[in-house]
Enzyme design. Structure first.
Site, PDB file in Angstrom:
ATOM      1  N   GLY A   1      43.215  36.630  30.130  1.00 39.03           N
ATOM      2  CA  GLY A   1      42.238  35.607  30.439  1.00 39.03           C
ATOM      3  C   GLY A   1      42.408  34.551  31.626  1.00 39.03           C
ATOM      4  O   GLY A   1      41.897  33.492  31.690  1.00 39.03           O
TER       5      GLY A   1
ATOM      6  N   ASN B   1      41.281  35.282  34.823  1.00 36.69           N
ATOM      7  CA  ASN B   1      40.397  34.722  35.320  1.00 36.69           C
ATOM      8  C   ASN B   1      39.190  33.965  34.764  1.00 36.69           C
ATOM      9  O   ASN B   1      38.771  33.018  35.189  1.00 36.69           O
ATOM     10  CB  ASN B   1      39.623  36.120  35.633  1.00 36.69           C
ATOM     11  CG  ASN B   1      40.167  37.044  36.830  1.00 36.69           C
ATOM     12  OD1 ASN B   1      40.121  36.555  38.045  1.00 36.69           O
ATOM     13  ND2 ASN B   1      41.049  37.876  36.597  1.00 36.69           N
TER      14      ASN B   1
ATOM     15  N   LEU C   1      37.243  45.506  29.317  1.00 34.38           N
ATOM     16  CA  LEU C   1      37.631  46.765  29.342  1.00 34.38           C
ATOM     17  C   LEU C   1      36.603  47.785  28.662  1.00 34.38           C
ATOM     18  O   LEU C   1      36.925  49.093  28.446  1.00 34.38           O
ATOM     19  CB  LEU C   1      39.244  46.909  28.686  1.00 34.38           C
ATOM     20  CG  LEU C   1      40.030  46.195  29.548  1.00 34.38           C
ATOM     21  CD1 LEU C   1      41.399  46.486  28.892  1.00 34.38           C
ATOM     22  CD2 LEU C   1      40.208  46.769  31.079  1.00 34.38           C
ATOM     23  N   LYS C   2      35.553  47.245  28.305  1.00 32.85           N
ATOM     24  CA  LYS C   2      34.488  48.141  27.617  1.00 32.85           C
ATOM     25  C   LYS C   2      33.288  48.413  28.559  1.00 32.85           C
ATOM     26  O   LYS C   2      33.200  47.589  29.323  1.00 32.85           O
ATOM     27  CB  LYS C   2      33.913  47.847  26.490  1.00 32.85           C
ATOM     28  CG  LYS C   2      35.114  47.229  25.226  1.00 32.85           C
ATOM     29  CD  LYS C   2      35.765  48.538  24.914  1.00 32.85           C
ATOM     30  CE  LYS C   2      37.118  48.157  23.776  1.00 32.85           C
ATOM     31  NZ  LYS C   2      38.074  49.329  23.546  1.00 32.85           N
TER      32      LYS C   2
ATOM     33  N   ASN D   1      31.112  41.232  38.199  1.00 37.37           N
ATOM     34  CA  ASN D   1      32.363  42.054  37.589  1.00 37.37           C
ATOM     35  C   ASN D   1      33.410  41.754  38.809  1.00 37.37           C
ATOM     36  O   ASN D   1      33.214  41.475  39.845  1.00 37.37           O
ATOM     37  CB  ASN D   1      32.477  43.464  37.307  1.00 37.37           C
ATOM     38  CG  ASN D   1      33.623  44.099  37.043  1.00 37.37           C
ATOM     39  OD1 ASN D   1      34.378  43.474  36.021  1.00 37.37           O
ATOM     40  ND2 ASN D   1      34.206  45.118  37.476  1.00 37.37           N
TER      41      ASN D   1
ATOM     42  N   HIS E   1      36.808  43.043  40.179  1.00 43.77           N
ATOM     43  CA  HIS E   1      37.582  44.547  40.169  1.00 43.77           C
ATOM     44  C   HIS E   1      38.922  44.243  41.304  1.00 43.77           C
ATOM     45  O   HIS E   1      38.571  43.807  42.228  1.00 43.77           O
ATOM     46  CB  HIS E   1      36.777  45.629  40.536  1.00 43.77           C
ATOM     47  CG  HIS E   1      37.697  46.658  40.374  1.00 43.77           C
ATOM     48  ND1 HIS E   1      37.957  47.594  39.469  1.00 43.77           N
ATOM     49  CD2 HIS E   1      38.241  47.685  41.649  1.00 43.77           C
ATOM     50  CE1 HIS E   1      38.520  48.772  39.565  1.00 43.77           C
ATOM     51  NE2 HIS E   1      38.815  48.748  40.855  1.00 43.77           N
TER      52      HIS E   1
ATOM     53  N   GLU F   1      41.890  37.075  43.109  1.00 41.44           N
ATOM     54  CA  GLU F   1      40.819  37.184  42.211  1.00 41.44           C
ATOM     55  C   GLU F   1      40.351  35.676  41.870  1.00 41.44           C
ATOM     56  O   GLU F   1      39.380  35.388  41.509  1.00 41.44           O
ATOM     57  CB  GLU F   1      41.344  37.947  40.781  1.00 41.44           C
ATOM     58  CG  GLU F   1      41.495  39.364  41.175  1.00 41.44           C
ATOM     59  CD  GLU F   1      42.172  40.224  40.142  1.00 41.44           C
ATOM     60  OE1 GLU F   1      41.506  39.885  38.934  1.00 41.44           O
ATOM     61  OE2 GLU F   1      43.054  41.070  40.099  1.00 41.44           O
TER      62      GLU F   1
HETATM   63  C1  GRF Z   1      42.222  41.510  36.240  1.00 39.14           C
HETATM   64  O1  GRF Z   1      43.422  42.125  37.054  1.00 39.14           O
HETATM   65  C2  GRF Z   1      40.965  41.991  36.777  1.00 39.14           C
HETATM   66  O2  GRF Z   1      40.656  42.461  37.912  1.00 39.14           O
HETATM   67  C3  GRF Z   1      40.856  43.092  35.934  1.00 39.14           C
HETATM   68  O3  GRF Z   1      41.615  42.984  34.714  1.00 39.14           O
HETATM   69  C4  GRF Z   1      42.258  41.815  34.888  1.00 39.14           C
HETATM   70  C5  GRF Z   1      42.187  40.843  33.921  1.00 39.14           C
HETATM   71  O4  GRF Z   1      43.081  39.657  34.075  1.00 39.14           O
HETATM   72  N1  GRF Z   1      39.648  43.359  35.672  1.00 39.14           N
HETATM   73  P1  GRF Z   1      42.725  38.269  33.143  1.00 39.14           P
HETATM   74  O5  GRF Z   1      42.837  38.902  31.610  1.00 39.14           O
HETATM   75  O6  GRF Z   1      41.927  37.852  33.573  1.00 39.14           O
HETATM   76  O7  GRF Z   1      44.185  37.743  33.179  1.00 39.14           O
END
Ligand code: GRF
Length: 208
Positions: A14, A16, A89-90, A106, A108, A178
Site C-alpha cells: 500500500g 501507493n 492483483l485480482k 489503475n 501500472h 508511481e
Molecule cells: C506497484 O508496483 C504497482 O505498480 C503495482 O503493484 C505495486 C503496488 O505497490 N500495481 P504498493 O502496494 O502500492 O506498495
C-alpha cells in the site's frame, strides 16, 4: 467544487495508497478516501487505512465473484466518484468495470503498451525490463476497461535506467514515479480537468 469520494483497491503493502492518503490530507487532491478494499487480510495497506480512520473491506473467502459483487454494491451505496486500483492483483469482471465506466484508474509499473497484460505485475515487470536491457522504464496511469492493462492512458512518466541497474533498482526508480503520477491523476480527475468521454477517449478540459 465538491470534495470527491475515492475508493482504493489494494492487495499488498500500500505505498501507493499511502501516497494518495498523503495527497488528500495535504489538499493536493480535492477528494477524500472513503473506503479501502483489500483482496488479502494480510495486506499492510489495511493498517495504513486504519491509521487514518479510513473504512476497510477485506476478501474473506467465498469466491471472488461474490466479493466483487459485494464491493460494487458498497461503492454504489457510498456514491463513490473514483476507484483506484493501487496494486490490486485480482482481475475485475466486465460487469464491475462496465458499472463504473470512466471512474476506475489503475497504476501500472511500466510504459504501457510495453510489459503489461496478463502475468506482467510487480517484480515480473522489472525483471523483463532488466532482461531486455531497456534504457528506460516508467509508470502509467490508465482508465480501467474490461481488459488487463488495456484502458486509455491518462498519465505516463519515464525513468532513465543505468547500465547494470538490477530489477530491484528499476523497481525502486519506477515506484518513485508511481507515487507522483497516481496522486497527480487523481488530482486532475477530482478537479474535473480530465474525464473519459462517451467515445472512450481521454478528454482534457479546454483551460489547460
Ligand atoms: C506497484 O508496483 C504497482 O505498480 C503495482 O503493484 C505495486 C503496488 O505497490 N500495481 P504498493 O502496494 O502500492 O506498495
Amino acid at each position: 467544487m465538491s470534495v470527491k469520494k475515492i475508493a482504493v483497491l489494494i492487495s499488498g503493502g500500500g505505498t501507493n495508497l499511502q501516497a494518495l492518503i498523503d495527497a488528500c490530507e495535504s489538499g493536493q487532491i480535492p477528494g477524500s478516501i472513503d473506503l479501502v478494499i483489500s483482496s488479502s487480510k494480510k495486506a499492510y495497506g489495511l493498517e495504513r487505512a486504519r491509521m487514518h480512520d479510513i473504512d476497510t473491506m477485506t476478501y474473506e473467502g467465498g469466491g471472488l465473484k461474490a466479493f466483487h459483487e459485494k464491493v460494487a454494491r458498497e461503492l454504489k451505496e457510498r456514491q463513490v466518484d473514483f476507484i483506484v486500483l493501487a496494486g490490486y492483483l485480482k482481475v475485475l469482471p466486465a460487469s464491475f468495470t462496465d458499472a463504473f465506466r470512466g471512474q476506475i484508474i489503475n497504476i501500472h509499473p511500466s510504459l504501457i503498451p510495453k510489459y503489461c497484460g496478463v502475468g506482467f505485475y510487480g517484480e515480473r515487470v522489472h525483471q523483463a525490463v532488466f532482461e531486455a536491457g531497456e534504457k528506460e522504464s516508467g509508470a502509467t496511469v490508465h482508465f480501467v476497461d474490461s481488459g488487463c492493462d488495456t484502458g486509455p492512458i491518462l498519465l505516463q512518466e519515464k525513468v532513465s535506467l543505468e547500465e547494470g541497474d538490477s530489477p530491484d533498482v528499476i523497481a525502486k526508480k519506477v515506484l518513485k514515479v508511481e507515487h507522483k503520477i497516481l496522486p497527480k491523476a487523481l488530482e486532475l480527475l477530482c478537479s474535473d480537468q480530465v474525464f473519459l468521454n462517451e467515445k472512450g477517449e481521454v478528454q482534457w478540459k479546454k483551460e489547460r
